[in-house]
Design a protein around this motif. Structure first.
Motif, short mmCIF file in Angstrom:
data_model
loop_
_atom_site.label_atom_id
_atom_site.label_comp_id
_atom_site.label_asym_id
_atom_site.label_seq_id
_atom_site.Cartn_x
_atom_site.Cartn_y
_atom_site.Cartn_z
N SER A 44 0.98 -1.28 0.54
CA SER A 44 0.01 0.58 0.04
C SER A 44 1.39 1.30 -0.06
O SER A 44 0.49 2.52 -0.54
CB SER A 44 -1.00 0.02 1.50
OG SER A 44 -1.93 -1.03 1.08
N ILE A 50 -4.40 7.01 -6.78
CA ILE A 50 -5.41 7.67 -7.43
C ILE A 50 -6.70 6.87 -6.65
O ILE A 50 -6.80 5.57 -6.99
CB ILE A 50 -5.41 8.23 -8.68
CG1 ILE A 50 -5.52 9.32 -8.98
CG2 ILE A 50 -5.77 6.54 -9.28
CD1 ILE A 50 -5.64 10.22 -8.50
N VAL A 166 2.09 -14.09 11.13
CA VAL A 166 1.50 -15.10 11.37
C VAL A 166 1.36 -16.46 10.90
O VAL A 166 0.91 -16.35 9.39
CB VAL A 166 -0.76 -14.92 11.52
CG1 VAL A 166 -0.97 -16.12 11.73
CG2 VAL A 166 -0.39 -13.37 12.45
N LEU A 277 3.97 -5.18 -5.66
CA LEU A 277 2.83 -6.56 -6.12
C LEU A 277 1.40 -6.24 -5.59
O LEU A 277 1.32 -6.73 -5.05
CB LEU A 277 3.56 -8.10 -4.97
CG LEU A 277 4.89 -8.40 -6.48
CD1 LEU A 277 5.48 -9.42 -5.09
CD2 LEU A 277 5.06 -7.98 -7.39
#
Ligand code: FAD
Length: 338
Positions: A44, A50, A166, A277
């Motif tokens: 992120s 946008i 995890v 990715l």
């Protein structure tokens, strides 16, 4: 006293949005955010950020419209508030242009962004290879600022944050009453979802403060997005490509394609290069299930697979995930109910 313990796995824009929604709306729950990586090291963080979207094939359009509207309204309110610079959210006006006239000239989100209209012939003149275009004002959300801002908001709502990978949901079943999975591409291993795949994207940040309007080719491969401190230019969409290193050929291609849309970019200094990715899936998975973990039934809410549109729809899918958590809590044995 907090009666129910919940955990959100993943600290990208989807996990943090979901954690904030749950912590702020279910005050009787204690919420822990567990993640292997945090800002600035998530996918992120590097997203151009946008707010616009493509249509997912198998999700009711009404639901997708709600995801978009809820997200857009949330980010617009931030962009127009005093929090805008601290949150890294700003208004952004510009053009989406097409080499061929698209079959659908009015995307499903066109009612929600501001001032959506077709470009005039005069406006299109500067793009001689393009036949059609749309002009509108949307929001740009810079996640390297937005994620720490969301994390702070989560902590203020009483949330706990822990760095941890995890390895299986079984690990969590002793300590938590419900689990929310926002692990993006990590869901391939964590919940064994073979339908999640990477779509590699490379972008550059350049210094070009004279640019104030975004330009996006409708094919999604070439874009110029002015931001708060720099201009993000891109990009690539390489399906199934796991390479995380910068590719010189991609850099040259990006500079070449973007300069042909905006010739002044030839004068811009490259500040940084980045690869991420996109956690892609035919449709995002926003649903709940009850899993037998360590001998007991535990509700698991999934919220992952947002592909190239995670910043755009994160808040909308987080509100859906919150609703799914509420439904699970209603079905829980009496002593754990809110
Ligand atoms: P991530 O940001 O990848 O976060 C996943 C989190 O889960 C991470 O914190 C990770 O550490 C954690 N995790 C994973 N597995 C585990 C585990 N086993 N245990 C603990 N933690 C785990 N979207 C837009 O809407 N607009 C754009 O303009 C835009 N531009 C983009 C440009 C590029 C070049 C790229 C690559 C993407 C772009 N995107 C854009 C897409 C957007 O970046 C993604 O959709 C979004 O970041 C997905 O968020 P996420 O939280 O699901 O995933």
């Amino acid at each position: 006293m907090k009666s129910v313990r919940g955990v959100v796995v993943g600290a990208g824009v989807v996990g943090l949005s979901t954690a904030v929604c749950i912590a702020e709306n279910l005050p009787l729950c204690s919420v822990t955010l567990l993640s292997e990586k945090f800002s600035p090291n998530t996918t992120s963080d590097g997203a151009a950020g946008i707010v616009l979207a493509a249509e997912f094939p198998d999700i009711l359009l009404e639901r997708q419209r709600r995801w978009f509207k809820d997200s857009f309204d949330n980010l617009l309110a931030i962009a127009q508030s005093q929090h805008s610079p601290d949150a890294g959210v700003m208004l952004s006006s510009g053009w989406q242009i097409f080499k061929e006239v698209p079959t659908n000239r009015k995307p499903f989100w066109s009612d929600f962004v501001t001032g959506f209209r077709n470009m005039t012939d005069g406006e299109l003149k500067r793009f001689p290879d393009h036949k059609f275009g749309q002009a509108f004002t949307t929001v740009k959300c810079e996640c390297s600022t937005y994620l720490p801002w969301l994390e702070e908001r989560f902590r203020k709502a009483g949330g706990r944050v822990e760095q941890k990978k995890v390895n299986s949901l079984q690990e969590l079943s002793d300590s938590f009453d419900f689990i929310v999975n926002c692990s993006g591409l990590g869901s391939k291993q964590l919940v064994g979802d073979a339908s999640v795949y990477p779509v590699r994207g490379q972008v550059l940040k350049v210094d070009a403060p004279w640019l104030t309007h975004f330009i996006r080719d409708g094919d999604g491969k070439t874009y110029i997005y002015p931001g708060i401190h720099s201009v993000t230019i891109g990009g690539t969409r390489q399906e199934g490509d796991w390479r995380l290193h910068v590719d010189k050929g991609d850099t040259d291609g990006i500079l070449d394609r973007c300069s042909s849309l905006e010739p002044s970019l030839k004068k811009a200094k490259v500040l940084s290069e980045w690869v991420g990715l996109r956690p892609s899936r035919r449709n995002p998975r926003v649903e709940r299930e009850w899993l037998q973990l360590q001998g007991r039934m535990v509700p698991v809410v999934h919220n992952y697979g947002h592909g190239g549109w995670g910043v755009t729809i994160a808040w909308g899918t987080a509100l859906d995930a919150l609703e799914l958590v509420r439904q699970c809590l209603k079905e829980m044995p009496q002593q754990a109910k809110l």
